[in-house]
Write a protein that holds these residues in place. Sequence first.
Motif, PDB file in Angstrom:
ATOM      1  N   GLU A   1      15.505  -2.974  -3.327  1.00 18.90           N
ATOM      2  CA  GLU A   1      14.243  -3.619  -2.917  1.00 18.90           C
ATOM      3  C   GLU A   1      14.077  -4.975  -3.610  1.00 18.90           C
ATOM      4  O   GLU A   1      13.739  -5.974  -2.964  1.00 18.90           O
TER       5      GLU A   1
ATOM      6  N   ARG B   1      15.310   1.049  -5.828  1.00 15.89           N
ATOM      7  CA  ARG B   1      14.394   0.025  -6.359  1.00 15.89           C
ATOM      8  C   ARG B   1      15.145  -1.288  -6.594  1.00 15.89           C
ATOM      9  O   ARG B   1      14.604  -2.372  -6.396  1.00 15.89           O
TER      10      ARG B   1
ATOM     11  N   ILE C   1      16.841   5.746   4.477  1.00 16.77           N
ATOM     12  CA  ILE C   1      16.268   5.737   3.122  1.00 16.77           C
ATOM     13  C   ILE C   1      16.561   7.059   2.389  1.00 16.77           C
ATOM     14  O   ILE C   1      16.884   7.060   1.204  1.00 16.77           O
TER      15      ILE C   1
ATOM     16  N   PHE D   1      18.493   7.462  -1.220  1.00 19.62           N
ATOM     17  CA  PHE D   1      17.973   8.180  -2.390  1.00 19.62           C
ATOM     18  C   PHE D   1      18.958   9.263  -2.838  1.00 19.62           C
ATOM     19  O   PHE D   1      19.212   9.436  -4.027  1.00 19.62           O
TER      20      PHE D   1
ATOM     21  N   LYS E   1       0.957   0.247   6.951  1.00 19.80           N
ATOM     22  CA  LYS E   1       1.519  -1.105   6.817  1.00 19.80           C
ATOM     23  C   LYS E   1       2.366  -1.504   8.023  1.00 19.80           C
ATOM     24  O   LYS E   1       2.258  -2.633   8.516  1.00 19.80           O
TER      25      LYS E   1
ATOM     26  N   THR F   1       5.827  -3.912   3.335  1.00 25.41           N
ATOM     27  CA  THR F   1       6.667  -3.587   2.183  1.00 25.41           C
ATOM     28  C   THR F   1       6.668  -2.083   1.892  1.00 25.41           C
ATOM     29  O   THR F   1       5.654  -1.408   2.087  1.00 25.41           O
TER      30      THR F   1
ATOM     31  N   ARG G   1      -0.370   4.511  -9.008  1.00 25.59           N
ATOM     32  CA  ARG G   1      -0.143   3.251  -8.297  1.00 25.59           C
ATOM     33  C   ARG G   1      -1.388   2.470  -7.901  1.00 25.59           C
ATOM     34  O   ARG G   1      -1.279   1.259  -7.649  1.00 25.59           O
TER      35      ARG G   1
ATOM     36  N   GLY H   1       0.831  -1.207   0.000  1.00 27.04           N
ATOM     37  CA  GLY H   1       0.000   0.000   0.000  1.00 27.04           C
ATOM     38  C   GLY H   1       0.856   1.243   0.000  1.00 27.04           C
ATOM     39  O   GLY H   1       2.087   1.183   0.145  1.00 27.04           O
ATOM     40  N   PHE H   2       0.173   2.363  -0.150  1.00 25.91           N
ATOM     41  CA  PHE H   2       0.849   3.647  -0.263  1.00 25.91           C
ATOM     42  C   PHE H   2       1.526   4.023   1.058  1.00 25.91           C
ATOM     43  O   PHE H   2       1.143   3.520   2.130  1.00 25.91           O
TER      44      PHE H   2
ATOM     45  N   ASP I   1      11.819  -1.782   4.310  1.00 20.54           N
ATOM     46  CA  ASP I   1      12.632  -0.566   4.481  1.00 20.54           C
ATOM     47  C   ASP I   1      13.662  -0.758   5.594  1.00 20.54           C
ATOM     48  O   ASP I   1      14.831  -0.397   5.443  1.00 20.54           O
TER      49      ASP I   1
ATOM     50  N   ARG J   1      10.389  10.578   4.174  1.00 21.32           N
ATOM     51  CA  ARG J   1      10.104   9.975   2.869  1.00 21.32           C
ATOM     52  C   ARG J   1      10.531  10.911   1.729  1.00 21.32           C
ATOM     53  O   ARG J   1       9.876  11.910   1.461  1.00 21.32           O
ATOM     54  N   PRO J   2      11.609  10.535   1.051  1.00 16.20           N
ATOM     55  CA  PRO J   2      12.170  11.419   0.018  1.00 16.20           C
ATOM     56  C   PRO J   2      11.172  11.799  -1.071  1.00 16.20           C
ATOM     57  O   PRO J   2      11.206  12.913  -1.573  1.00 16.20           O
ATOM     58  N   LEU J   3      10.262  10.881  -1.426  1.00 15.36           N
ATOM     59  CA  LEU J   3       9.331  11.193  -2.516  1.00 15.36           C
ATOM     60  C   LEU J   3       8.297  12.241  -2.113  1.00 15.36           C
ATOM     61  O   LEU J   3       7.616  12.816  -2.958  1.00 15.36           O
TER      62      LEU J   3
ATOM     63  N   GLY K   1       6.216   1.296  -0.054  1.00 17.18           N
ATOM     64  CA  GLY K   1       5.089   1.617  -0.935  1.00 17.18           C
ATOM     65  C   GLY K   1       5.360   1.505  -2.422  1.00 17.18           C
ATOM     66  O   GLY K   1       4.429   1.400  -3.222  1.00 17.18           O
TER      67      GLY K   1
HETATM   68  C1  S3P Z   1       8.335   4.643  -0.873  1.00 21.08           C
HETATM   69  C2  S3P Z   1       7.787   4.258   0.319  1.00 21.08           C
HETATM   70  C3  S3P Z   1       8.552   4.222   1.566  1.00 21.08           C
HETATM   71  C4  S3P Z   1      10.039   3.975   1.270  1.00 21.08           C
HETATM   72  C5  S3P Z   1      10.544   4.967   0.285  1.00 21.08           C
HETATM   73  C6  S3P Z   1       9.778   4.958  -1.035  1.00 21.08           C
HETATM   74  C7  S3P Z   1       7.452   4.709  -2.079  1.00 21.08           C
HETATM   75  O1  S3P Z   1       8.059   3.194   2.433  1.00 21.08           O
HETATM   76  O2  S3P Z   1      10.210   2.677   0.764  1.00 21.08           O
HETATM   77  O3  S3P Z   1      10.481   6.233   0.875  1.00 21.08           O
HETATM   78  O4  S3P Z   1       7.974   4.762  -3.200  1.00 21.08           O
HETATM   79  O5  S3P Z   1       6.218   4.674  -1.904  1.00 21.08           O
HETATM   80  P1  S3P Z   1       6.646   3.283   3.215  1.00 21.08           P
HETATM   81  O6  S3P Z   1       5.589   2.861   2.240  1.00 21.08           O
HETATM   82  O7  S3P Z   1       6.816   2.321   4.327  1.00 21.08           O
HETATM   83  O8  S3P Z   1       6.481   4.676   3.649  1.00 21.08           O
END
Ligand code: S3P
Length: 167
Positions: free
Chosen positions: A62, A59, A46, A50, A16, A80, A139, A10-11, A35, A120-122, A82
Amino acid sequence: MLANNIILIGFMGSGKTSVGIRLAEKIGYNFKDTDEMIVAQEGIDIQKIFLKYGEDMFRNLESTLLLSIMDTLNKTVLSTGGGIPIRDRNVNLLRLMGQVIYLRASKSTVIDRLSGDTTRPLLKVDNLDERVEKLLLARTAIYERAADVIINTDGKTIDEIVKEILL
Ligand code: S3P
């Protein structure tokens, strides 16, 4: 490999990790988080991964992690990152590992839960609303397709979500 695991997808902000920890406690399973495993393996957080290597490299980490843990999971709730289901081959691995549960959260839930988050970098952007909307749009169908079960999490407590998973 025994497929007696529960995989949460999930997002970001869908719960999660919190749900996974509570669920694992309740059913006597182990809890693991992709993570956390990547951070432990790389020795940096994280955001730094990035910054230093870029998203593509993250990626790759992962995908490599999933391959390396898939035969070792047993009675485990796996939370997992997101972005893991973005890659089809990751989805194939997750589905071999166990039952895949998608914790669905709306844009407003995600924003409520994550505004102010700096990990969260994104989501380090000026316009969080726009970024979340764009990523959710890209997504949502991917999460839905990957899932055996979909649980709506909006407005629910962690315990309520856990209860629903166990119904
Ligand atoms: C990401 C989600 C993050 C982490 C990273 C990228 C994503 O995990 O893996 O920042 O691309 O959605 P969570 O879903 O646990 O926040």
